[in-house]
Design a protein around this motif. Structure first.
Motif, short mmCIF file in Angstrom:
data_model
loop_
_atom_site.label_atom_id
_atom_site.label_comp_id
_atom_site.label_asym_id
_atom_site.label_seq_id
_atom_site.Cartn_x
_atom_site.Cartn_y
_atom_site.Cartn_z
N SER A 297 39.93 41.44 39.03
CA SER A 297 41.09 41.20 38.17
C SER A 297 42.21 40.55 38.96
CB SER A 297 41.58 42.52 37.56
OG SER A 297 40.59 43.15 36.79
N PHE A 298 42.46 41.07 40.16
CA PHE A 298 43.48 40.47 41.02
C PHE A 298 43.07 39.07 41.47
CE2 PHE A 298 45.87 44.42 41.53
CZ PHE A 298 47.15 43.94 41.80
N ASP A 299 41.78 38.91 41.79
CA ASP A 299 41.32 37.59 42.22
C ASP A 299 41.46 36.57 41.10
OD1 ASP A 299 40.60 36.63 44.71
OD2 ASP A 299 38.46 36.57 44.26
N LYS A 300 41.24 37.01 39.86
CA LYS A 300 41.46 36.13 38.70
C LYS A 300 42.95 35.79 38.57
CE LYS A 300 40.71 34.24 34.53
NZ LYS A 300 42.01 34.33 33.86
N LEU A 301 43.82 36.76 38.83
CA LEU A 301 45.26 36.50 38.80
C LEU A 301 45.63 35.43 39.84
CD1 LEU A 301 48.26 37.11 38.15
CD2 LEU A 301 48.12 39.01 39.78
N CYS A 302 45.11 35.57 41.04
CA CYS A 302 45.41 34.58 42.09
C CYS A 302 44.85 33.21 41.72
CB CYS A 302 44.86 35.06 43.43
SG CYS A 302 45.73 36.49 44.11
N TYR A 303 43.69 33.19 41.10
CA TYR A 303 43.11 31.92 40.63
C TYR A 303 44.03 31.27 39.60
CZ TYR A 303 40.05 28.79 37.96
OH TYR A 303 39.53 27.71 37.30
N TYR B 79 40.13 43.47 34.09
CA TYR B 79 41.05 43.05 33.03
C TYR B 79 41.26 41.55 33.21
CZ TYR B 79 44.79 43.17 29.62
OH TYR B 79 45.55 42.95 28.51
N PRO B 80 41.04 40.75 32.17
CA PRO B 80 40.96 39.30 32.33
C PRO B 80 42.28 38.56 32.52
CG PRO B 80 40.67 39.87 30.03
CD PRO B 80 40.71 41.17 30.79
N ASP B 81 43.41 39.17 32.15
CA ASP B 81 44.66 38.41 32.19
C ASP B 81 45.80 39.28 32.73
OD1 ASP B 81 46.73 36.67 31.94
OD2 ASP B 81 46.65 36.49 29.75
N MET B 82 46.05 39.18 34.03
CA MET B 82 47.19 39.87 34.66
C MET B 82 48.36 38.93 34.85
SD MET B 82 45.36 42.22 37.60
CE MET B 82 46.94 42.94 38.08
#
Length: 237
Positions: free
Chosen positions: A194-200, A137-140
């Protein structure tokens, strides 16, 4: 693990690579089926399967720290009419800075309980992290995931509570209360990416959010006698 409790979704019967925690003795009553530092653990979801590689295959984390494949994590999204929502200062660590950043202490001290409940709310959602891009999921970053097809953000409990974390307990209360909570009662699978994108995304904010790139401890399950009597289940479908 989760600090909220949803029987059959994230409870003492779930599992993960680091096991689970028991239900507190004070909560030991009959339930029926119904429609890497030391951290205080929470409850686990029921998805974990040690024989399925998506729950056990190592993920190369680029931005998040201290997270494990197959584990249960609860995400909170505070929203505040007294904060900087809609501005570049919306996301801050600690989150209290963002929630109350429009108020000076003199004004804050005049707020009644209902003023706080009207102005501040938190969305909460619980996930089991898997190494499988079909759950990406792209946007958390911006709030609870609401997806009718996937059943996400559809079975939501509303109630007033307080701020959380393992520094609060059934003996040590939060001074920030009442807060309006909206909690997804279902546990969902989500990809590690998804979580790694959130942290980014957190790293891109104006404020330094590095202290929120790792999991925090879970508050112990709130004792029945301390829980608000205004819980309501709302099926959004």
């Amino acid at each position: 693990g989760s600090e909220h409790y949803s029987y059959g979704q994230f409870d003492e019967n779930g599992d993960g690579p680091h096991g689970n925690i028991p239900r507190p003795e004070w909560a030991a009553r009959t339930l029926t089926e119904d429609k890497h530092e030391e951290l205080q653990a929470g409850f686990r979801c029921h998805h974990y399967n040690a024989a399925d590689p998506k729950f056990t295959t190592t993920y190369d984390w680029k931005h998040c720290k201290g997270m494990d494949i197959g584990e249960t994590y609860e995400v909170h999204w505070p929203h505040s009419a007294s904060g900087a929502c809609g501005t570049v200062n919306q996301y801050q660590t600690p989150h209290y800075d963002g929630i109350f950043c429009k108020l000076d202490m003199d004004t804050f001290s005049t707020l009644a309980a209902q003023d706080i409940a009207n102005a501040i709310g938190v969305q909460s959602q619980v996930f089991t992290v898997v190494n499988d891009e079909s759950y990406f999921y792209p946007d958390m970053m911006r709030g609870m995931i609401v997806d009718e097809k996937m059943g996400m953000g559809q079975d939501v409990a509303f109630y007033t509570g307080s701020t959380t974390g393992d520094t609060r307990s059934n003996e040590v209360c939060s001074m920030y209360t009442p807060i309006t909570w909206q909690v997804d009662r279902k546990c969902h699978l989500i990809s590690a990416s998804s979580f790694d994108k959130l942290c980014y995304d957190m790293k891109l904010q104006r404020d330094d959010m590095s202290n929120d790139l790792h999991p925090h401890g879970s508050r112990e399950l709130v004792s029945d006698d301390l829980v608000a009597n205004n819980q309501a289940r709302k099926d959004l479908r």
